[in-house]
Design a protein around this motif. Structure first.
Motif, short mmCIF file in Angstrom:
data_model
loop_
_atom_site.label_atom_id
_atom_site.label_comp_id
_atom_site.label_asym_id
_atom_site.label_seq_id
_atom_site.Cartn_x
_atom_site.Cartn_y
_atom_site.Cartn_z
N ASP A 82 42.26 34.81 53.02
CA ASP A 82 41.03 34.94 53.50
C ASP A 82 40.25 34.09 52.56
O ASP A 82 40.00 34.49 51.29
CB ASP A 82 40.61 36.31 53.49
N ARG A 83 39.43 33.07 53.17
CA ARG A 83 38.66 32.40 51.94
C ARG A 83 37.13 32.01 52.66
O ARG A 83 37.20 31.95 53.81
CB ARG A 83 39.53 31.17 51.69
N ILE A 84 36.44 31.58 51.85
CA ILE A 84 34.95 31.03 52.15
C ILE A 84 34.83 29.58 51.50
O ILE A 84 35.58 29.32 50.27
CB ILE A 84 33.91 31.73 51.67
N LEU A 85 34.59 28.67 52.21
CA LEU A 85 34.10 27.28 51.77
C LEU A 85 32.84 27.06 51.64
O LEU A 85 32.04 27.42 52.52
CB LEU A 85 34.88 26.13 52.67
N ALA A 86 32.20 26.44 50.62
CA ALA A 86 30.84 26.45 50.15
C ALA A 86 30.65 24.97 50.02
O ALA A 86 31.21 24.35 49.18
CB ALA A 86 30.73 27.33 49.23
N THR A 87 29.43 24.81 50.67
CA THR A 87 28.88 23.21 50.35
C THR A 87 27.61 23.66 49.52
O THR A 87 26.43 24.08 49.96
CB THR A 87 28.64 22.76 51.51
N PRO A 88 27.53 23.17 48.30
CA PRO A 88 26.37 23.42 47.57
C PRO A 88 25.05 22.58 47.84
O PRO A 88 25.21 21.41 48.28
CB PRO A 88 26.79 23.18 46.14
N SER A 89 24.00 23.10 47.71
CA SER A 89 22.82 22.23 47.77
C SER A 89 22.70 21.30 46.78
O SER A 89 23.35 21.19 45.66
CB SER A 89 21.50 22.97 48.08
N TYR A 144 28.57 26.27 40.57
CA TYR A 144 28.75 26.54 41.92
C TYR A 144 30.17 26.73 42.70
O TYR A 144 30.98 26.26 42.16
CB TYR A 144 28.09 25.56 42.96
N VAL A 145 29.86 27.65 43.72
CA VAL A 145 31.41 27.88 44.36
C VAL A 145 31.70 26.74 45.20
O VAL A 145 30.90 26.27 46.05
CB VAL A 145 31.39 29.07 45.10
N GLN A 146 33.18 26.14 45.23
CA GLN A 146 33.64 25.39 46.11
C GLN A 146 34.34 26.01 47.16
O GLN A 146 34.28 26.09 48.28
CB GLN A 146 34.36 24.24 45.49
N GLU A 147 35.13 26.87 46.79
CA GLU A 147 36.06 28.01 47.41
C GLU A 147 36.26 29.23 46.80
O GLU A 147 36.49 29.08 45.36
CB GLU A 147 37.66 27.40 48.05
N ALA A 148 36.55 30.14 47.70
CA ALA A 148 37.02 31.43 46.80
C ALA A 148 37.33 32.59 47.85
O ALA A 148 37.22 32.32 49.25
CB ALA A 148 35.77 32.20 46.48
N PHE A 180 35.36 26.33 41.40
CA PHE A 180 34.08 26.02 41.19
C PHE A 180 34.00 25.08 40.44
O PHE A 180 34.80 24.22 39.73
CB PHE A 180 33.35 27.38 40.40
N TYR A 181 32.69 24.49 40.23
CA TYR A 181 32.26 23.37 39.47
C TYR A 181 30.81 23.40 39.08
O TYR A 181 30.08 24.19 39.36
CB TYR A 181 32.64 22.04 40.07
N GLY A 182 30.34 22.08 38.29
CA GLY A 182 28.93 22.31 38.09
C GLY A 182 28.73 21.33 36.74
O GLY A 182 29.57 21.35 36.02
N LEU A 183 27.60 20.90 36.23
CA LEU A 183 27.27 20.20 35.19
C LEU A 183 27.66 20.72 34.05
O LEU A 183 28.20 20.10 33.02
CB LEU A 183 25.96 19.80 35.07
N GLU A 184 27.62 22.10 33.87
CA GLU A 184 28.08 22.84 32.44
C GLU A 184 29.44 23.14 32.40
O GLU A 184 29.90 23.65 31.26
CB GLU A 184 27.22 23.94 32.25
N ALA A 185 30.26 23.07 33.49
CA ALA A 185 31.63 23.49 33.67
C ALA A 185 32.51 22.83 32.65
O ALA A 185 33.31 23.62 32.07
CB ALA A 185 32.00 23.51 35.24
N VAL A 186 32.39 21.63 32.68
CA VAL A 186 33.31 20.88 31.62
C VAL A 186 33.06 21.27 30.21
O VAL A 186 33.92 21.41 29.24
CB VAL A 186 33.13 19.67 31.67
N PRO A 204 20.26 34.58 50.76
CA PRO A 204 19.34 33.51 50.81
C PRO A 204 19.41 33.30 49.20
O PRO A 204 19.03 31.97 48.65
CB PRO A 204 17.98 34.09 50.95
N LEU A 205 19.99 34.22 48.44
CA LEU A 205 20.21 33.93 47.02
C LEU A 205 21.78 33.69 46.51
O LEU A 205 22.11 33.73 45.48
CB LEU A 205 19.89 35.09 46.01
N ALA A 206 22.53 33.16 47.44
CA ALA A 206 24.07 32.92 47.01
C ALA A 206 24.37 31.96 45.98
O ALA A 206 24.97 32.46 45.26
CB ALA A 206 24.62 32.48 48.47
N GLU A 207 23.39 30.96 45.91
CA GLU A 207 23.77 29.99 44.84
C GLU A 207 23.28 30.46 43.64
O GLU A 207 23.98 30.20 42.47
CB GLU A 207 22.98 28.70 45.32
N LEU A 208 21.99 31.07 43.47
CA LEU A 208 21.71 31.63 42.24
C LEU A 208 22.74 32.82 41.62
O LEU A 208 23.38 32.89 40.38
CB LEU A 208 20.42 32.33 42.40
#
Length: 278
Positions: free
Chosen positions: A7-14, A23-27, A98-104, A143-147
């Motif tokens: 059971d998963r969600i796929l997310a496409t970040p803004s 940000y989430v890619q899948e969970a 997940f990923y993001g500029l600070e993740a690395v 509406p605040l999913a990304e935050l």
């Protein structure tokens, strides 16, 4: 016949989330029904997973690990990895990519502290709750999913650091000699201190000292000494009227120009600007 149910969600970040957030890619969750292999590499993603039940294998960066209920793993998916559920005890997982500029940077800092990709926390509940929140805020299209995702991913990363710190302290505290060296630096920050001097004073190889100090305290000796000097300089700037030259020498800087340069790099303002603002 299905080898697993998930059971998963796929997310496409803004574009804003890609530039500013973690940000989430899948969970989701996964229940293996029979052994199967999930294999990836060269993927700009980090995978965090929790084993709820059962056991299996994680092959990561050339090393094979046995993992079972209660274990957590945080891995860099740019490196080669695969995981496989046991045939006798199929596992149940919760996970997030997940990923993001600070993740690395977060992951590099985590490894620099001597933490392993696989660990067994005191409780998996805080981790699973954060993954559940990530799942639900995207499923419900908040509406605040990304935050909120940035918050919950940060929570997971923070838990990885704090749980490993607790495990390390439980197994073995910071060696007494490193504590003595740290105390010496904090008490003598105004003096000129070299790695060679510390090596002679405490009868320890400077290379071993550098490596173990960073592992124990999460920073280099030079950085720790600089932060201590800057902190004392800030106190003198705020609560006294000494000149910049006097403060520089009192806090262990070789001259005012060097002090100003180091202070500005740390605080994004000059010492005089700091005095006026604070």
């Amino acid at each position: 016949m299905a080898k697993s149910s998930s059971d998963r969600i796929l997310a496409t970040p803004s574009s804003y989330a890609r530039s500013h957030y973690l940000y989430v890619q899948e969970a989701g969750t996964l229940q293996s029904l029979e052994p199967h292999i999930s294999r990836r590499q060269n993927l700009n993603s980090f995978l965090f997973l929790v084993v709820l039940e059962g056991r299996g294998l994680l092959f990561y960066d050339g090393v094979q690990h046995e993992i079972s209920a209660g274990d957590c793993a945080w891995i860099d998916c740019n490196r080669s990895y695969f995981h496989e559920s046991s045939a006798d005890h199929p596992w149940s997982l919760k996970w997030v990519h997940f990923y993001g500029l600070e993740a690395v940077r977060f992951h590099d800092a985590y490894l620099a502290r001597g933490n392993a990709c696989l660990f067994h926390p005191r409780s998996i509940l805080p981790f699973t709750q954060a993954i559940d929140q990530l799942y639900f805020c995207h499923q419900n299209k908040s509406p605040l999913a990304e935050l909120l995702s940035n918050k919950y991913i940060t929570d997971i990363i923070t838990l990885c650091f704090t749980e490993n710190e607790s495990l390390r302290q439980g197994e073995s505290s910071i060696p007494e000699k490193l504590k003595q060296i740290h105390d010496f630096l904090m008490e003598n920050y105004a003096s000129k201190i070299s790695l060679e001097e510390l090596s002679r004073r405490f009868f320890i190889s400077k290379y071993h000292l550098s490596r173990e100090y960073k592992k124990a305290f999460g920073t280099t000796i030079g950085s720790d000494l600089t932060y201590q000097r800057i902190s004392h300089a800030k106190s003198m700037l705020r609560f006294g009227d000494s000149s910049i030259d006097t403060i520089a020498i009192s806090c262990g800087f070789q001259d005012a120009a060097y002090f100003i340069r180091v202070f500005k790099k740390a605080e994004r303002m000059t010492p005089l600007e700091y005095r006026k603002k604070w």
